[in-house]
Design a protein around this motif. Structure first.
Motif, PDB file in Angstrom:
ATOM      1  N   TYR A   1     -34.434  -4.059  13.193  1.00 23.82           N
ATOM      2  CA  TYR A   1     -32.955  -3.921  13.269  1.00 23.82           C
ATOM      3  C   TYR A   1     -32.488  -4.333  14.497  1.00 23.82           C
ATOM      4  O   TYR A   1     -32.943  -3.756  15.450  1.00 23.82           O
ATOM      5  CB  TYR A   1     -33.042  -2.426  12.789  1.00 23.82           C
ATOM      6  N   CYS A   2     -31.520  -5.209  14.368  1.00 24.83           N
ATOM      7  CA  CYS A   2     -31.043  -5.633  15.697  1.00 24.83           C
ATOM      8  C   CYS A   2     -29.778  -4.791  15.906  1.00 24.83           C
ATOM      9  O   CYS A   2     -28.687  -4.659  15.331  1.00 24.83           O
ATOM     10  CB  CYS A   2     -30.293  -7.071  15.338  1.00 24.83           C
ATOM     11  N   PRO A   3     -29.750  -4.141  16.863  1.00 22.26           N
ATOM     12  CA  PRO A   3     -28.682  -3.073  17.387  1.00 22.26           C
ATOM     13  C   PRO A   3     -27.429  -3.782  17.744  1.00 22.26           C
ATOM     14  O   PRO A   3     -26.110  -3.243  17.301  1.00 22.26           O
ATOM     15  CB  PRO A   3     -28.877  -2.300  18.671  1.00 22.26           C
ATOM     16  N   LYS A   4     -27.286  -5.174  18.043  1.00 21.95           N
ATOM     17  CA  LYS A   4     -26.119  -5.671  18.307  1.00 21.95           C
ATOM     18  C   LYS A   4     -25.516  -6.191  16.996  1.00 21.95           C
ATOM     19  O   LYS A   4     -24.366  -6.315  16.621  1.00 21.95           O
ATOM     20  CB  LYS A   4     -26.487  -7.140  19.138  1.00 21.95           C
ATOM     21  N   ASP A   5     -26.295  -6.874  16.001  1.00 18.93           N
ATOM     22  CA  ASP A   5     -25.935  -7.273  14.673  1.00 18.93           C
ATOM     23  C   ASP A   5     -25.554  -6.410  13.683  1.00 18.93           C
ATOM     24  O   ASP A   5     -24.849  -6.179  12.793  1.00 18.93           O
ATOM     25  CB  ASP A   5     -26.696  -8.152  14.003  1.00 18.93           C
ATOM     26  N   GLY A   6     -26.316  -5.061  13.899  1.00 19.70           N
ATOM     27  CA  GLY A   6     -26.381  -4.094  13.040  1.00 19.70           C
ATOM     28  C   GLY A   6     -26.998  -4.385  11.784  1.00 19.70           C
ATOM     29  O   GLY A   6     -26.609  -3.628  10.724  1.00 19.70           O
TER      30      GLY A   6
ATOM     31  N   LYS B   1     -30.672  -5.941   9.780  1.00 18.68           N
ATOM     32  CA  LYS B   1     -31.839  -6.345   9.750  1.00 18.68           C
ATOM     33  C   LYS B   1     -32.005  -7.927  10.181  1.00 18.68           C
ATOM     34  O   LYS B   1     -31.766  -8.475   9.199  1.00 18.68           O
ATOM     35  CB  LYS B   1     -32.810  -5.964   8.684  1.00 18.68           C
ATOM     36  N   THR B   2     -32.902  -8.132  11.113  1.00 14.42           N
ATOM     37  CA  THR B   2     -33.112  -9.707  11.331  1.00 14.42           C
ATOM     38  C   THR B   2     -34.395 -10.094  11.732  1.00 14.42           C
ATOM     39  O   THR B   2     -35.308  -9.362  12.019  1.00 14.42           O
ATOM     40  CB  THR B   2     -31.894 -10.171  12.309  1.00 14.42           C
ATOM     41  N   VAL B   3     -34.478 -11.246  11.597  1.00 14.49           N
ATOM     42  CA  VAL B   3     -35.861 -11.777  12.050  1.00 14.49           C
ATOM     43  C   VAL B   3     -35.986 -11.847  13.605  1.00 14.49           C
ATOM     44  O   VAL B   3     -35.085 -12.280  14.434  1.00 14.49           O
ATOM     45  CB  VAL B   3     -36.393 -13.266  11.596  1.00 14.49           C
TER      46      VAL B   3
ATOM     47  N   THR C   1     -37.013 -11.185  20.385  1.00 16.42           N
ATOM     48  CA  THR C   1     -35.694 -11.782  20.673  1.00 16.42           C
ATOM     49  C   THR C   1     -35.116 -12.111  19.179  1.00 16.42           C
ATOM     50  O   THR C   1     -35.895 -12.629  18.410  1.00 16.42           O
ATOM     51  CB  THR C   1     -35.754 -12.968  21.200  1.00 16.42           C
ATOM     52  N   CYS C   2     -33.905 -11.410  18.850  1.00 16.29           N
ATOM     53  CA  CYS C   2     -33.223 -11.736  17.637  1.00 16.29           C
ATOM     54  C   CYS C   2     -33.000 -13.190  17.639  1.00 16.29           C
ATOM     55  O   CYS C   2     -32.358 -13.951  18.137  1.00 16.29           O
ATOM     56  CB  CYS C   2     -31.689 -10.820  17.623  1.00 16.29           C
ATOM     57  N   THR C   3     -33.441 -13.714  16.375  1.00 14.14           N
ATOM     58  CA  THR C   3     -33.094 -15.101  16.069  1.00 14.14           C
ATOM     59  C   THR C   3     -31.537 -15.381  15.807  1.00 14.14           C
ATOM     60  O   THR C   3     -31.171 -16.476  15.586  1.00 14.14           O
ATOM     61  CB  THR C   3     -33.922 -15.645  14.795  1.00 14.14           C
ATOM     62  N   LYS C   4     -30.656 -14.392  15.296  1.00 17.05           N
ATOM     63  CA  LYS C   4     -29.485 -14.674  15.211  1.00 17.05           C
ATOM     64  C   LYS C   4     -28.633 -14.642  16.245  1.00 17.05           C
ATOM     65  O   LYS C   4     -27.697 -15.726  16.683  1.00 17.05           O
ATOM     66  CB  LYS C   4     -28.812 -13.624  14.024  1.00 17.05           C
ATOM     67  N   CYS C   5     -28.799 -13.871  17.215  1.00 13.67           N
ATOM     68  CA  CYS C   5     -27.946 -13.560  18.276  1.00 13.67           C
ATOM     69  C   CYS C   5     -28.570 -13.643  19.784  1.00 13.67           C
ATOM     70  O   CYS C   5     -27.838 -13.316  20.833  1.00 13.67           O
ATOM     71  CB  CYS C   5     -27.035 -12.152  18.121  1.00 13.67           C
ATOM     72  N   GLY C   6     -29.976 -13.593  19.815  1.00 17.36           N
ATOM     73  CA  GLY C   6     -30.462 -13.764  20.941  1.00 17.36           C
ATOM     74  C   GLY C   6     -30.693 -12.450  21.769  1.00 17.36           C
ATOM     75  O   GLY C   6     -31.166 -12.504  22.951  1.00 17.36           O
ATOM     76  N   HIS C   7     -30.373 -11.391  21.029  1.00 14.64           N
ATOM     77  CA  HIS C   7     -30.569  -9.960  21.761  1.00 14.64           C
ATOM     78  C   HIS C   7     -32.158  -9.747  21.908  1.00 14.64           C
ATOM     79  O   HIS C   7     -33.105  -9.973  20.973  1.00 14.64           O
ATOM     80  CB  HIS C   7     -30.053  -8.805  20.790  1.00 14.64           C
ATOM     81  N   HIS C   8     -32.443  -9.185  23.227  1.00 13.99           N
ATOM     82  CA  HIS C   8     -33.942  -8.856  23.608  1.00 13.99           C
ATOM     83  C   HIS C   8     -34.169  -7.389  23.406  1.00 13.99           C
ATOM     84  O   HIS C   8     -33.278  -6.527  23.542  1.00 13.99           O
ATOM     85  CB  HIS C   8     -34.072  -9.282  24.970  1.00 13.99           C
TER      86      HIS C   8
HETATM   87 ZN   LIG Z   1     -29.345  -9.932  16.938  1.00  9.12          ZN
END
Ligand SMILES: [Zn+2]
Length: 289
Positions: A30-35, A37-39, A53-60
């Motif tokens: 779960y990416c807290p930045k995108d809100g 589930k991402t890869v 690292t989130c492959t969508k937004c780069g969040h670590h």
């Molecule tokens: Zn993200």
């Protein structure tokens, strides 16, 4: 459980934390930045510790964030090993042993102990008793209990109150003194109203029926230790474990550190029948952050 096989290095421990705390399936979280589930991809940084690292937004995401390990300069592997050592002996180990086993300084070993005992092994407020009888007893660390009874405890003797539910859990806390005024609030906090309570004949306990408990006592001064199911053998057994464990070190143990010791013994006692094992319970607790 074979520690070195299951957790051979830092990487394994970090991956365990990632899987336990964040991973959903193969490589999602779960990416807290995108809100959503991402890869996530494991990302090797120049520093020792990796992040995902989130492959969508780069969040670590750092799998240690919010845990007691996060700001520590001690490796995750040593933290896990310390918790394993603390879990795998009945009486616990000393900071000196930890220093030797881990190859860290004595000060570091102490700090690790302290954090594990006060953060991970902190006792909860679960009430004991109800259908099962409860044993209540107090003891002193730093002197024999007999020598203290009825008198003001000598300097550095620290009173401890213990409550155990037969066949169940235990709590043990450093208390200011053993007067009824001090002990009854603790007893009300940890023992369900109406419970059957077993104590020795200390005067502190004679008013338990007025506080809403069924009270039975055993006259230790007459040399009687068991009368049917009236005894305090369970809590006495726990006290001997604690006393043996801290023998030789208590003189340097203040009330604050003593509470940490008690937490450790209580933790082991309360997890004695866990299928998953004391160590797994401990790392799961650490993962909860
Ligand atoms: Zn993200």
């Amino acid at each position: 459980m074979e520690f070195m096989r299951d957790f051979p290095d830092d990487k394994t421990c970090l991956e365990w934390l990632w899987n336990t705390r964040y991973a959903i399936g193969e490589n999602e979280a779960y990416c807290p930045k995108d809100g959503q589930k991402t890869v996530f991809k494991k990302y090797e940084t120049s520093q020792q510790r990796q992040s995902w690292t989130c492959t969508k937004c780069g969040h670590h995401i750092h799998p240690t964030a919010g845990t007691i390990f996060h700001k520590s300069s001690t490796s995750l592997h040593l933290w896990f090993y310390a918790m394993y050592l603390m879990s795998s002996t009945r009486c616990g180990i000393s900071a000196k042993q930890l220093e030797r086993e881990l190859g860290v300084t004595y000060k570091t070993a102490w700090r690790m102990f302290h954090l594990i005992r006060t953060e991970l092994m902190a006792q909860d407020d679960t009430q004991l008793g109800g259908t099962a009888p409860v044993e209540i007893d107090e003891m002193y660390v730093g002197g024999s209990r007999k020598a203290n009874r009825g008198r003001r405890p000598a300097h550095k003797k620290i009173p401890v109150l213990g409550v155990v539910e037969r066949g169940g859990r235990i709590t043990a806390h450093v208390v200011g003194d053993i007067s009824a005024l001090t002990l009854y609030p603790w007893i009300r906090k940890y023992v369900r109203q109406g419970s059957q309570v077993m104590t020795d004949q200390a005067g502190t306990y004679v008013n338990l029926p007025y506080a809403g408990f069924e009270h039975e006592s055993i006259r230790h001064d007459d040399g009687i230790y068991v009368d049917g199911d009236v005894h305090t053998q369970t809590i006495d057994g726990f006290w001997s474990l604690v006393k043996n464990g801290i023998k030789g070190v208590y003189h340097q143990v203040g009330a604050h550190h003593l509470q940490g010791y008690l937490n450790e013994y209580v933790w082991r006692y309360n997890h004695r029948d866990d299928d998953a094992g004391v160590f797994l319970q401990l790392i799961l607790r650490a993962a909860k952050a």
